[in-house]
Design an enzyme around this catalytic site. Structure first.
Site, PDB file in Angstrom:
ATOM      1  CG  HIS A 234      35.965  51.690  31.060  1.00 45.49           C
ATOM      2  ND1 HIS A 234      36.654  50.970  30.122  1.00 45.49           N
ATOM      3  CD2 HIS A 234      36.369  51.215  32.277  1.00 45.49           C
ATOM      4  CE1 HIS A 234      37.447  50.092  30.735  1.00 45.49           C
ATOM      5  NE2 HIS A 234      37.294  50.225  32.038  1.00 45.49           N
TER       6      HIS A 234
HETATM    7  C1  BDR Z   1      32.365  49.424  32.802  1.00 44.88           C
HETATM    8  O1  BDR Z   1      32.206  48.683  34.007  1.00 44.88           O
HETATM    9  C2  BDR Z   1      32.495  49.473  35.133  1.00 44.88           C
HETATM   10  O2  BDR Z   1      33.577  48.937  35.809  1.00 44.88           O
HETATM   11  C3  BDR Z   1      32.825  50.874  34.644  1.00 44.88           C
HETATM   12  O3  BDR Z   1      32.176  51.854  35.411  1.00 44.88           O
HETATM   13  C4  BDR Z   1      32.369  50.892  33.203  1.00 44.88           C
HETATM   14  O4  BDR Z   1      31.066  51.407  33.069  1.00 44.88           O
HETATM   15  C5  BDR Z   1      33.636  48.972  32.108  1.00 44.88           C
HETATM   16  O5  BDR Z   1      33.545  47.623  31.788  1.00 44.88           O
END
Ligand code: BDR
Ligand code: CA
Length: 320
Positions: A234
């Site tokens: 992400h």
């Molecule tokens: C986001 O939430 C966290 O789990 C990850 O680091 C990312 O920033 C994804 O939904």
């Protein structure tokens, strides 16, 4: 070279974003926030990461919880440490003696018109900085966030984790008037590290092997919890417009954050309609476009580009 400040909650994909930014951009600082774990743990992880990568980059600790005081942590996916799956080195330094909110303001003042802020955890630090220094939005070149989604959520059916943790903070960021880029789950979930990619990292040097262990853990958790087959990268996606802009396509449109207490709380309402006429009786328009929303990605080339930065870390960092 583009100056960037990362506001994060490391976090497996946050760790990757720090390396990816350090490899290709001028990373002027890292600020930490609660999110994937407590802020004490995410700060410790950020310090271990800059130690591992040998970065001369200040780390400033930030907020321990959201504006409304109801804290939520993402240990479900990132484990007890916030970055389970590999042993990171003990930090060789401490966080600087300045709160993240003040550090963000200070850096934006120092690099007026040049700095891109990348919030890749809950947006609490950034919202408080915008509130404390009303000129901040005009000092920034832009804010590029990982958060939200144009489709399904991961924390509720419609809300993504970073927004869900502090919707009121996200609302402040989206109304700030700063040039804004949002890359959400609709794109970032396609940017997935496979089992084969993990094997490639495991065959690499010490830094690559650590990241291999991290992705292996994260991939397994995402499989168990969300039924995904790859580890979603992400957070590095928020940096893509400044490194390899052709790999993610964006659409400029209005975005609002749902702040109600009902099932849609934390939803990023993106107006993807393309209304052609002005006022109509029953068709309601939103405010003017305030955000570039990611809508498409060349996922495989992007994963490879991120993996190359990890595998070639020493070469790249020595060249810089
Ligand atoms: C986001 O939430 C966290 O789990 C990850 O680091 C990312 O920033 C994804 O939904
Ligand atoms: Ca994150």
């Amino acid at each position: 070279m583009q100056k960037v400040l990362i506001d994060c909650d490391p976090g497996h994909d946050d760790a990757t974003a720090i390396l990816y930014a350090a490899a290709h951009l001028d990373l002027v600082g890292v600020t930490t926030v609660y999110g994937n774990q407590t802020v004490e743990k995410t700060t410790d992880n950020a310090l271990s990461l800059v130690t591992l990568l040998g970065l001369d980059v200040p780390v400033a600790q930030g907020c321990a919880g959201p504006l409304n005081g109801i804290v939520q942590h993402g240990g479900d996916l990132h484990g007890k440490t916030g970055i389970d799956g590999a042993v990171l080195p003990e930090p060789d330094r401490e966080a600087i003696d300045m709160h993240a909110v003040d550090f963000i303001i200070d850096m934006a003042r120092r690099h007026k018109g040049e700095l891109v802020l990348c919030p890749i955890g809950p947006f609490t630090n950034v919202a408080l900085a915008l509130r404390k220094e009303p000129r901040l939005a005009s000092w920034l070149k832009g804010i590029s966030v990982m958060g939200g989604t144009t489709q399904v959520g991961n924390t509720t059916p419609v809300a993504e984790f970073n927004i869900w943790c502090d919707p009121e903070a996200a609302d402040i960021v989206f109304r700030s008037g700063a040039p804004l880029w949002m890359v959400g789950l609709n794109v970032t979930r396609q940017v997935g590290v496979t089992e084969k990619d993990v094997a490639r990292l495991m065959a690499g040097g010490p830094v690559a092997r650590i990241f291999g262990g991290l992705f292996d853990f994260f991939r397994e958790r995402l499989r168990e919890v969300h039924g995904l087959s790859t580890a979603s990268m992400h957070d590095p996606c928020a940096l893509v417009p400044f490194i390899v802009p052709d790999l993610i396509s964006y659409r400029h449109c209005p975005v609002e954050i749902e702040l109600g207490r009902g099932p849609a709380r934390g939803m990023t309402v993106c107006d993807m309609r393309q209304l052609t006429t002005g006022k109509l009786e029953n068709i309601r328009s939103m405010h003017a476009a305030n955000c570039h929303v990611a809508v498409g990605v060349e996922a495989r080339p992007l994963v490879d580009h991120i993996l190359d930065a990890i595998i070639d870390w020493r070469l790249i960092s020595e060249k810089k």
